[in-house]
Motif scaffolding. Structure first.
Motif, PDB file in Angstrom:
ATOM      1  N   ARG A  78      28.900   6.900 -14.851  1.00 51.15           N
ATOM      2  CA  ARG A  78      28.057   5.956 -13.913  1.00 51.15           C
ATOM      3  C   ARG A  78      26.983   6.516 -13.354  1.00 51.15           C
ATOM      4  NH1 ARG A  78      25.141   3.900 -10.642  1.00 51.15           N
ATOM      5  NH2 ARG A  78      25.500   2.344  -9.231  1.00 51.15           N
ATOM      6  N   LEU A  79      27.291   7.814 -12.742  1.00 56.00           N
ATOM      7  CA  LEU A  79      26.353   8.590 -12.000  1.00 56.00           C
ATOM      8  C   LEU A  79      25.201   9.133 -12.739  1.00 56.00           C
ATOM      9  CD1 LEU A  79      28.791  10.043  -9.298  1.00 56.00           C
ATOM     10  CD2 LEU A  79      27.525   7.914  -8.901  1.00 56.00           C
ATOM     11  N   LEU A  80      25.303   9.419 -13.949  1.00 56.45           N
ATOM     12  CA  LEU A  80      24.781  10.259 -14.690  1.00 56.45           C
ATOM     13  C   LEU A  80      23.156   9.962 -14.695  1.00 56.45           C
ATOM     14  CD1 LEU A  80      26.268  11.924 -17.807  1.00 56.45           C
ATOM     15  CD2 LEU A  80      25.470  13.056 -15.899  1.00 56.45           C
ATOM     16  N   PRO A  81      22.555   8.844 -15.020  1.00 59.31           N
ATOM     17  CA  PRO A  81      21.344   8.473 -14.962  1.00 59.31           C
ATOM     18  C   PRO A  81      20.559   8.864 -13.767  1.00 59.31           C
ATOM     19  CG  PRO A  81      22.265   6.680 -16.097  1.00 59.31           C
ATOM     20  CD  PRO A  81      23.452   7.571 -15.394  1.00 59.31           C
ATOM     21  N   GLN A  82      21.040   8.524 -12.590  1.00 64.12           N
ATOM     22  CA  GLN A  82      20.525   8.625 -11.305  1.00 64.12           C
ATOM     23  C   GLN A  82      20.451  10.078 -11.013  1.00 64.12           C
ATOM     24  OE1 GLN A  82      21.960   6.373  -7.752  1.00 64.12           O
ATOM     25  NE2 GLN A  82      20.662   7.487  -6.583  1.00 64.12           N
ATOM     26  N   PHE A  83      21.771  10.630 -11.135  1.00 64.99           N
ATOM     27  CA  PHE A  83      21.876  12.213 -10.838  1.00 64.99           C
ATOM     28  C   PHE A  83      20.761  13.159 -11.648  1.00 64.99           C
ATOM     29  CE2 PHE A  83      24.357  16.155 -11.749  1.00 64.99           C
ATOM     30  CZ  PHE A  83      23.894  16.699 -10.882  1.00 64.99           C
ATOM     31  N   THR A  84      20.636  12.890 -12.869  1.00 66.00           N
ATOM     32  CA  THR A  84      19.842  13.863 -13.713  1.00 66.00           C
ATOM     33  C   THR A  84      18.614  13.726 -13.586  1.00 66.00           C
ATOM     34  OG1 THR A  84      19.931  12.060 -15.493  1.00 66.00           O
ATOM     35  CG2 THR A  84      21.423  13.797 -15.864  1.00 66.00           C
ATOM     36  N   THR A  85      18.031  12.562 -13.316  1.00 65.72           N
ATOM     37  CA  THR A  85      16.682  12.194 -12.602  1.00 65.72           C
ATOM     38  C   THR A  85      16.131  12.699 -11.430  1.00 65.72           C
ATOM     39  OG1 THR A  85      16.553  10.011 -13.985  1.00 65.72           O
ATOM     40  CG2 THR A  85      15.142  10.114 -12.148  1.00 65.72           C
ATOM     41  N   TRP A  86      17.236  12.853 -10.528  1.00 64.82           N
ATOM     42  CA  TRP A  86      17.115  13.385  -9.183  1.00 64.82           C
ATOM     43  C   TRP A  86      16.968  14.893  -9.501  1.00 64.82           C
ATOM     44  CZ3 TRP A  86      21.191  13.230  -4.595  1.00 64.82           C
ATOM     45  CH2 TRP A  86      20.372  13.273  -3.387  1.00 64.82           C
ATOM     46  N   LEU A  87      17.839  15.495 -10.150  1.00 64.89           N
ATOM     47  CA  LEU A  87      17.902  16.886 -10.576  1.00 64.89           C
ATOM     48  C   LEU A  87      16.809  17.242 -11.003  1.00 64.89           C
ATOM     49  CD1 LEU A  87      20.165  18.973 -10.140  1.00 64.89           C
ATOM     50  CD2 LEU A  87      20.842  18.651 -12.619  1.00 64.89           C
ATOM     51  N   ALA A  88      16.115  16.492 -12.067  1.00 66.97           N
ATOM     52  CA  ALA A  88      15.079  17.167 -12.969  1.00 66.97           C
ATOM     53  C   ALA A  88      13.629  16.820 -12.023  1.00 66.97           C
ATOM     54  CB  ALA A  88      14.764  16.184 -14.284  1.00 66.97           C
ATOM     55  N   SER A  89      13.770  16.087 -10.857  1.00 63.92           N
ATOM     56  CA  SER A  89      12.707  15.936 -10.096  1.00 63.92           C
ATOM     57  C   SER A  89      12.220  17.097  -9.260  1.00 63.92           C
ATOM     58  CB  SER A  89      12.684  14.623  -9.310  1.00 63.92           C
ATOM     59  OG  SER A  89      13.642  14.749  -8.235  1.00 63.92           O
ATOM     60  N   GLY A  90      13.244  17.914  -8.981  1.00 63.83           N
ATOM     61  CA  GLY A  90      13.320  19.242  -8.130  1.00 63.83           C
ATOM     62  C   GLY A  90      13.562  18.545  -6.566  1.00 63.83           C
ATOM     63  N   ALA A  91      13.912  17.260  -6.348  1.00 65.22           N
ATOM     64  CA  ALA A  91      14.313  17.037  -4.899  1.00 65.22           C
ATOM     65  C   ALA A  91      15.771  17.096  -4.600  1.00 65.22           C
ATOM     66  CB  ALA A  91      13.542  15.521  -4.769  1.00 65.22           C
ATOM     67  N   PHE A  92      16.699  17.340  -5.580  1.00 60.79           N
ATOM     68  CA  PHE A  92      17.970  17.336  -5.269  1.00 60.79           C
ATOM     69  C   PHE A  92      18.427  18.416  -4.153  1.00 60.79           C
ATOM     70  CE2 PHE A  92      22.476  18.448  -6.590  1.00 60.79           C
ATOM     71  CZ  PHE A  92      22.935  17.280  -6.096  1.00 60.79           C
ATOM     72  N   GLU A  93      18.825  17.962  -3.092  1.00 58.96           N
ATOM     73  CA  GLU A  93      19.089  18.741  -2.061  1.00 58.96           C
ATOM     74  C   GLU A  93      20.768  19.236  -1.854  1.00 58.96           C
ATOM     75  OE1 GLU A  93      18.277  16.414   1.546  1.00 58.96           O
ATOM     76  OE2 GLU A  93      16.260  16.478   1.230  1.00 58.96           O
ATOM     77  N   GLY A  94      21.266  19.124  -3.009  1.00 62.98           N
ATOM     78  CA  GLY A  94      22.644  19.289  -3.015  1.00 62.98           C
ATOM     79  C   GLY A  94      22.856  20.698  -4.015  1.00 62.98           C
ATOM     80  N   LEU A  95      21.935  21.303  -4.547  1.00 67.47           N
ATOM     81  CA  LEU A  95      21.955  22.322  -5.480  1.00 67.47           C
ATOM     82  C   LEU A  95      22.286  23.555  -4.705  1.00 67.47           C
ATOM     83  CD1 LEU A  95      21.324  22.321  -8.542  1.00 67.47           C
ATOM     84  CD2 LEU A  95      19.244  23.838  -7.953  1.00 67.47           C
ATOM     85  N   GLY A  96      23.437  24.121  -5.212  1.00 68.18           N
ATOM     86  CA  GLY A  96      24.353  25.175  -4.703  1.00 68.18           C
ATOM     87  C   GLY A  96      25.190  24.793  -3.532  1.00 68.18           C
ATOM     88  N   TYR A  97      25.407  23.600  -3.304  1.00 69.05           N
ATOM     89  CA  TYR A  97      26.332  23.103  -2.266  1.00 69.05           C
ATOM     90  C   TYR A  97      27.761  23.204  -2.784  1.00 69.05           C
ATOM     91  CZ  TYR A  97      28.764  19.398   0.475  1.00 69.05           C
ATOM     92  OH  TYR A  97      29.838  18.880   1.068  1.00 69.05           O
ATOM     93  N   ALA A  98      28.049  22.948  -3.866  1.00 68.52           N
ATOM     94  CA  ALA A  98      29.244  23.047  -4.525  1.00 68.52           C
ATOM     95  C   ALA A  98      29.294  23.047  -6.059  1.00 68.52           C
ATOM     96  CB  ALA A  98      30.096  21.922  -4.130  1.00 68.52           C
ATOM     97  N   ALA A  99      30.542  22.948  -6.522  1.00 65.33           N
ATOM     98  CA  ALA A  99      30.502  22.857  -8.217  1.00 65.33           C
ATOM     99  C   ALA A  99      30.135  21.406  -8.458  1.00 65.33           C
ATOM    100  CB  ALA A  99      31.929  23.093  -8.558  1.00 65.33           C
ATOM    101  N   CYS A 100      29.384  21.315  -9.624  1.00 66.64           N
ATOM    102  CA  CYS A 100      29.011  20.043 -10.058  1.00 66.64           C
ATOM    103  C   CYS A 100      30.285  19.324 -10.868  1.00 66.64           C
ATOM    104  CB  CYS A 100      27.812  19.981 -10.912  1.00 66.64           C
ATOM    105  SG  CYS A 100      27.436  18.430 -11.822  1.00 66.64           S
ATOM    106  N   GLY A 101      30.613  18.137 -10.331  1.00 65.11           N
ATOM    107  CA  GLY A 101      31.739  17.434 -11.104  1.00 65.11           C
ATOM    108  C   GLY A 101      31.635  17.121 -12.349  1.00 65.11           C
TER     109      GLY A 101
END
Length: 256
Positions: A78-101
């Motif tokens: 359910r989350l993949l479309p929004q999550f991958t778009t956010w990740l690829a944009s360079g704006a994801f603020e959670g990178l390095g926060y914890a393991a990706c589910g």
């Protein structure tokens, strides 16, 4: 303001494929989630297809371990479309926060088109990162995230080795080696894949050590890295005791 990542045609195609296959999906019927972590209104959003989640909620959902949900894979789909778009944009603020589910959702066992789409996104995002002159993300965070999502470091290292000597990927390698060298010299992979202990697999410390010892030195030299760093990376090819008994350490002590 950090630079945005450029979305190349290949990465854009990978994102389109994710949206085509996973758009419109919802959490499994009856999904209640962890009531200690989320309100009923939060979980309710997972049952509404394609409704964007607030950034903070999406970040929490994609980092939670499987036990927080009745059907963790369905939540991640359910989350993949929004999550991958956010990740690829360079704006994801959670990178390095914890393991990706995603790495604990068993995606390689999903239907072949879905599994192939996930693998292509990881590969395309990693390739794009290595080929850009600047990024809002740190190489160690991107590498760890890709390893978490994919469950392996092998294709990431292989793709790094395919990059041309002298390209942007070599500067990223310098920064990675500077960050990783002390842990790897001590046979510790926690600085390379810090969330690996959450997974039921062996830490890839020897794989990373041997890859760096073989592939990194000429690239580090081409990027103008400190000669001492190059030598220390070369020492990773040796067994632990031989590594620390090497004459390099005597000459380094004299220099200091």
């Amino acid at each position: 303001m950090p630079p945005a990542m450029t979305v190349t045609p290949r990465l854009a195609a990978a994102l389109d494929r994710i949206h085509d296959l996973f758009g419109g999906l919802t959490a499994a019927p009856g999904e209640t989630g962890c009531t200690h972590c989320y309100a009923e209104a939060d979980i309710a959003l997972l049952h509404r297809p394609d409704v964007p989640l607030p950034d903070d909620l999406l970040r929490m959902f994609v980092h939670k371990e499987p036990s927080h949900f009745d059907d963790h894979p369905a939540v991640l789909r359910r989350l993949l479309p929004q999550f991958t778009t956010w990740l690829a944009s360079g704006a994801f603020e959670g990178l390095g926060y914890a393991a990706c589910g995603l790495g604990r959702a068993g995606w390689p066992d999903w239907p072949d088109p879905q599994a192939a789409a996930v693998r292509e996104f990881i590969d395309a995002w990693w390739d794009d990162f290595l080929r850009q002159d600047s990024s809002p993300y740190d190489v160690t965070d991107v590498f760890a995230c890709c390893a978490d999502m994919g469950g392996t470091v092998t294709p990431l290292l292989a793709r790094w080795a395919d990059e041309p000597v002298g390209g942007p990927g070599d500067q990223e390698l310098v920064w990675a080696c500077e960050a990783w060298e002390q842990d790897l010299l001590s046979d510790d992979a926690s600085g390379v894949v810090p969330w690996w202990y959450w997974f039921d697999r062996d830490e890839p410390v020897r794989e990373v050590q041997l890859w760096l010892a073989e592939h990194a030195p000429p690239r580090l030299r081409a990027a103008g890295a400190d000669p001492g760093l190059v030598t220390r990376i070369e020492l990773l090819a040796l067994p632990y005791e031989d590594r620390w008994a090497h004459l390099y350490w005597d000459s380094a002590a004299e220099t200091n």
